[in-house]
Design an enzyme around this catalytic site. Structure first.
Site, mmCIF file in Angstrom:
data_model
loop_
_atom_site.group_PDB
_atom_site.id
_atom_site.type_symbol
_atom_site.label_atom_id
_atom_site.label_comp_id
_atom_site.label_asym_id
_atom_site.label_seq_id
_atom_site.Cartn_x
_atom_site.Cartn_y
_atom_site.Cartn_z
ATOM 1 N N ARG A 187 126.833 50.776 93.357
ATOM 2 C CA ARG A 187 126.713 50.675 91.912
ATOM 3 C C ARG A 187 125.870 51.828 91.372
ATOM 4 O O ARG A 187 125.137 52.478 92.108
ATOM 5 C CB ARG A 187 126.125 49.336 91.488
ATOM 6 C CG ARG A 187 124.744 49.015 91.995
ATOM 7 C CD ARG A 187 124.179 47.770 91.302
ATOM 8 N NE ARG A 187 125.097 46.647 91.277
ATOM 9 C CZ ARG A 187 125.391 45.947 90.165
ATOM 10 N NH1 ARG A 187 124.835 46.240 89.012
ATOM 11 N NH2 ARG A 187 126.220 44.931 90.216
ATOM 12 N N GLU B 102 132.985 39.849 83.578
ATOM 13 C CA GLU B 102 132.753 38.489 83.103
ATOM 14 C C GLU B 102 132.296 38.609 81.652
ATOM 15 O O GLU B 102 131.347 39.354 81.372
ATOM 16 C CB GLU B 102 131.660 37.815 83.951
ATOM 17 C CG GLU B 102 131.462 36.394 83.490
ATOM 18 C CD GLU B 102 130.385 35.624 84.246
ATOM 19 O OE1 GLU B 102 129.824 36.154 85.225
ATOM 20 O OE2 GLU B 102 130.111 34.486 83.825
ATOM 21 N N LYS C 137 122.369 42.483 83.067
ATOM 22 C CA LYS C 137 122.729 41.794 81.829
ATOM 23 C C LYS C 137 121.576 40.915 81.341
ATOM 24 O O LYS C 137 121.315 40.839 80.149
ATOM 25 C CB LYS C 137 123.955 40.916 82.065
ATOM 26 C CG LYS C 137 125.261 41.682 82.018
ATOM 27 C CD LYS C 137 126.427 40.720 82.193
ATOM 28 C CE LYS C 137 127.715 41.470 82.433
ATOM 29 N NZ LYS C 137 128.709 40.638 83.116
HETATM 30 P P1 ATP Z 1 126.329 40.015 86.412
HETATM 31 O O1 ATP Z 1 124.858 40.258 86.435
HETATM 32 O O2 ATP Z 1 126.773 39.101 85.349
HETATM 33 O O3 ATP Z 1 126.989 39.785 87.756
HETATM 34 P P2 ATP Z 1 127.735 42.493 86.473
HETATM 35 O O4 ATP Z 1 127.058 43.722 85.977
HETATM 36 O O5 ATP Z 1 128.085 42.356 87.892
HETATM 37 O O6 ATP Z 1 126.824 41.395 85.920
HETATM 38 P P3 ATP Z 1 130.487 41.978 85.811
HETATM 39 O O7 ATP Z 1 131.036 41.622 84.493
HETATM 40 O O8 ATP Z 1 130.663 41.029 86.926
HETATM 41 O O9 ATP Z 1 128.976 42.255 85.563
HETATM 42 O O10 ATP Z 1 130.981 43.421 86.228
HETATM 43 C C1 ATP Z 1 132.293 43.849 86.117
HETATM 44 C C2 ATP Z 1 132.542 44.951 87.094
HETATM 45 O O11 ATP Z 1 131.663 46.038 86.874
HETATM 46 C C3 ATP Z 1 132.320 44.486 88.515
HETATM 47 O O12 ATP Z 1 133.402 44.912 89.300
HETATM 48 C C4 ATP Z 1 131.039 45.146 88.912
HETATM 49 O O13 ATP Z 1 131.013 45.394 90.279
HETATM 50 C C5 ATP Z 1 131.048 46.431 88.082
HETATM 51 N N1 ATP Z 1 129.675 46.882 87.837
HETATM 52 C C6 ATP Z 1 128.676 46.184 87.305
HETATM 53 N N2 ATP Z 1 127.532 46.895 87.284
HETATM 54 C C7 ATP Z 1 127.819 48.105 87.827
HETATM 55 C C8 ATP Z 1 127.061 49.292 88.099
HETATM 56 N N3 ATP Z 1 125.768 49.379 87.809
HETATM 57 N N4 ATP Z 1 127.710 50.329 88.671
HETATM 58 C C9 ATP Z 1 129.013 50.255 88.953
HETATM 59 N N5 ATP Z 1 129.781 49.175 88.722
HETATM 60 C C10 ATP Z 1 129.202 48.099 88.166
#
Ligand code: ATP
Ligand code: MG
Length: 570
Positions: A273, A45, A283
């Site tokens: 994650r 996002e 974020k």
């Molecule tokens: P938000 O807090 O906005 O939901 P987010 O970290 O989930 O933040 P996204 O932009 O939705 O952000 O993430 C994009 C992709 O990265 C998603 O598929 C998410 O699952 C993956 N992702 C985010 N954080 C991690 C992490 N710590 N480890 C592995 N994958 C991650």
């Protein structure tokens, strides 16, 4: 995530590249489920900068596509215009290419699908699978029930399809203010899975969208958009983090209703994650650190943002090998920061030319060396690769050494310089400390030595005299001023934001120290982002933005060895 009860539970690292996701793909390839096709996507996002956790997901999605001869899409999940911006889109593209991945022609935006998403929503309404709700958001929450209590049906749940369709079209036409109506999927208010209790799939937002402008005043919700976007792009394996496990039934439900329209049903697979010690990755918290000026912007080298680790000196290769080393699993765990740091050390040990820098200089005068004399010493550019050649380091009477290489009263086991002690000046001579000069404040201002002319490195017999200390130096006459930024971990607590901790309370006051240093002449030619090992001092990168030949600036990426435990303040 909660912190483990002690460090011993930090996940043990396996180098095996195979994992349960690859096993699923191998099985699919055997059964012919996707006709051998492997298509993944990375769906950020654009509401903030990417961090090292995202790198795990990027390496996984792009890595799998590459290894299976498939493709990986970069898709911006831009359905929430309040928080999204083009600035983030640009930065994310930049990060993904920097990491070494190429989406080719597969760059997509969920907003590209707004027309289809809308059309499918109308279809769901006509099929009696969705209805327009007019309970307020608080009422919706009340009706939803809890984990232990089932929800109850909204009084608007049974309105006719025709009525819902009319209202939905008028929502789209802009007749109603924000919040007046929402569109809900009609699933099951008594489902044990709260995500299935008639989730909202569209809401009214009179807000400008960075790509579709003012064309829309209703926007689809993530859970509805994501699965349809995957199916429209013919994704085969939709990899996401574990928090989406409970959303999978909804992902499947939406696609099941639209089978006749989409003819594709990707498989959602969840993995754990990345949680990394001594850092925060949400974020919201990253935004807070930046906007409260607790760090110097999004690309502060202490941040876990990809812009930050890049500026810190991390290489794409070190991050890829980190992602490989930590592997993927279904179990949530913490990875120790040293694992990431070691990946960088391993990479730079191979690839970084050696150079000399004196971080915190102390003058050393060789009393028995003629003041008008100079001679060449030769330093290898890489100890393991003789073909990288050597460069000249001029030796003379007045030198700089590190302050830390001299102790007036040496502690036990200190083998560097102290009054009466001998050390080898690397690539040059053995010297003996004979006197100490102090300034008015009683601080050591310079030290005096005598040198032994028979001991020059590389001359016959020179190495026969052994001394324990071996220190680096530069000639005062040729040393060049440089700004060196010594970065360390941003937090003193390995789990700065676990439980209800306030991560701002464990900021490391020593995480950034700027020193006025000297570097050898060759470093004036360093290009921005060129990396070096400064002998005995660590790995450094010429700052991406601030490095110039007239004012060289280097950032410390990582020390040579893990010294955190020894230097950390409690
Ligand atoms: P938000 O807090 O906005 O939901 P987010 O970290 O989930 O933040 P996204 O932009 O939705 O952000 O993430 C994009 C992709 O990265 C998603 O598929 C998410 O699952 C993956 N992702 C985010 N954080 C991690 C992490 N710590 N480890 C592995 N994958 C991650
Ligand atoms: Mg997310």
């Amino acid at each position: 995530m909660k912190e483990p009860s002690n460090n011993a539970t930090v996940e043990s690292i396996s180098a095996a590249p195979s994992n349960f996701i690859r096993t699923i793909i191998d099985n699919d390839n055997c059964s012919g489920k996707w006709n051998g096709r492997v298509e993944t996507r990375f769906p950020p996002e654009p509401n903030g900068y990417l961090h090292i956790g995202h790198a795990k997901s990027i390496c996984l999605n792009f890595g799998i596509a590459k290894d299976y001869g498939g493709v990986c899409h970069l898709r911006f999940d831009d359905t929430n215009p309040e928080k999204e911006a083009q600035e983030y889109v640009d930065a994310i593209c930049d990060n993904v290419s920097w990491l070494g991945f190429d989406w080719g022609k597969h760059l997509y935006y969920s907003s590209d699908y707004f027309d289809q998403l809308y059309e499918f929503a109308e279809y769901l309404i006509t099929e009696d699978k969705a209805y327009v709700e007019e309970l307020s958001s608080e009422e919706i929450r009340e009706y939803r029930g809890t984990l232990t209590n089932p929800g109850k049906n909204s009084p608007y749940r049974n309105r006719s399809s025709a009525e819902s369709l009319d209202l939905f079209r008028r929502m789209k036409a802009g007749e109603f203010p924000d919040g007046k109506y929402v569109l809900r999927a009609k699933i099951d208010m008594t489902s044990p899975n709260i995500n299935m209790r008639d989730p909202v799939i569209y809401r009214i937002r009179h807000i400008h969208h960075q790509r579709t402008g003012d064309q829309w005043c209703i926007y689809p919700m993530y859970d509805y958009t994501h699965c349809i976007s995957d199916a429209l792009e013919k994704i085969t394996h939709s990899l996401c983090t574990l928090e989406f496990e409970d959303h999978r039934p909804l992902y499947d439900w939406v696609l099941d209703q639209l089978t006749d329209k989409l003819h594709c049903h990707p498989q959602q697979i969840e993995f754990a994650r990345l949680n990394l010690t001594y850092t925060v990755m949400s974020k919201r918290k990253l935004i807070e650190l930046v906007s409260n000026e607790l760090v110097d912007g999004w690309d502060d080298p202490r941040l876990s943002t990809l812009a930050g680790v890049r500026r810190r000196g991390y290489t794409p290769r070190s991050i890829q090998s980190f992602a490989e080393r930590i592997g993927v699993s279904k179990a949530d765990s913490w990875i120790d920061m040293t694992v990431l740091e070691d990946c960088l050390r391993e990479d730079l040990n191979e690839t970084a030319p050696r150079r000399i820098a004196i971080l915190e200089p102390l003058k050393l005068i060789i009393d028995n060396y003629p003041s008008d004399k100079e001679e060449d010493c030769f330093a290898p550019n890489h100890p393991q690769y003789p073909d990288w050649g050597k460069r000249v380091i001029p030796f003379s009477k007045v030198l700089y050494i590190e302050q830390s290489d001299f102790m007036e009263v040496p502690s036990k086991g200190y083998f560097r310089l102290s009054p009466g002690a001998e050390v080898r000046l690397r690539y040059a001579f053995i010297v003996k400390c004979v006197d100490v000069e102090k300034n008015a404040q009683g601080k050591v201002a310079a030290i005096h030595c005598i040198y032994d002319p028979q001991t020059k490195s590389g001359t016959p017999g020179a190495e026969s005299r052994k001394v324990k200390g071996n220190i680096h130096w530069l000639s005062e006459k040729y040393a060049q001023k440089a700004e060196i930024r010594l970065y360390d971990r941003l937090f003193t607590d390995p789990y700065p934001d676990s439980g209800d901790k306030d991560y701002k309370k464990s900021l490391n006051p020593d995480s950034k120290k700027i020193v006025a240093s000297y570097v050898e002449q060759a470093l004036l030619d360093a290009k921005p982002e060129e990396r070096f090992q400064f002998e005995r001092n660590g790995y450094f990168i010429a700052d991406r933005y601030d490095m110039t030949a007239t004012k060289p600036v280097f950032n410390r990426a990582v020390t040579l060895r893990d010294s955190w435990g020894k230097t950390a303040k409690p």
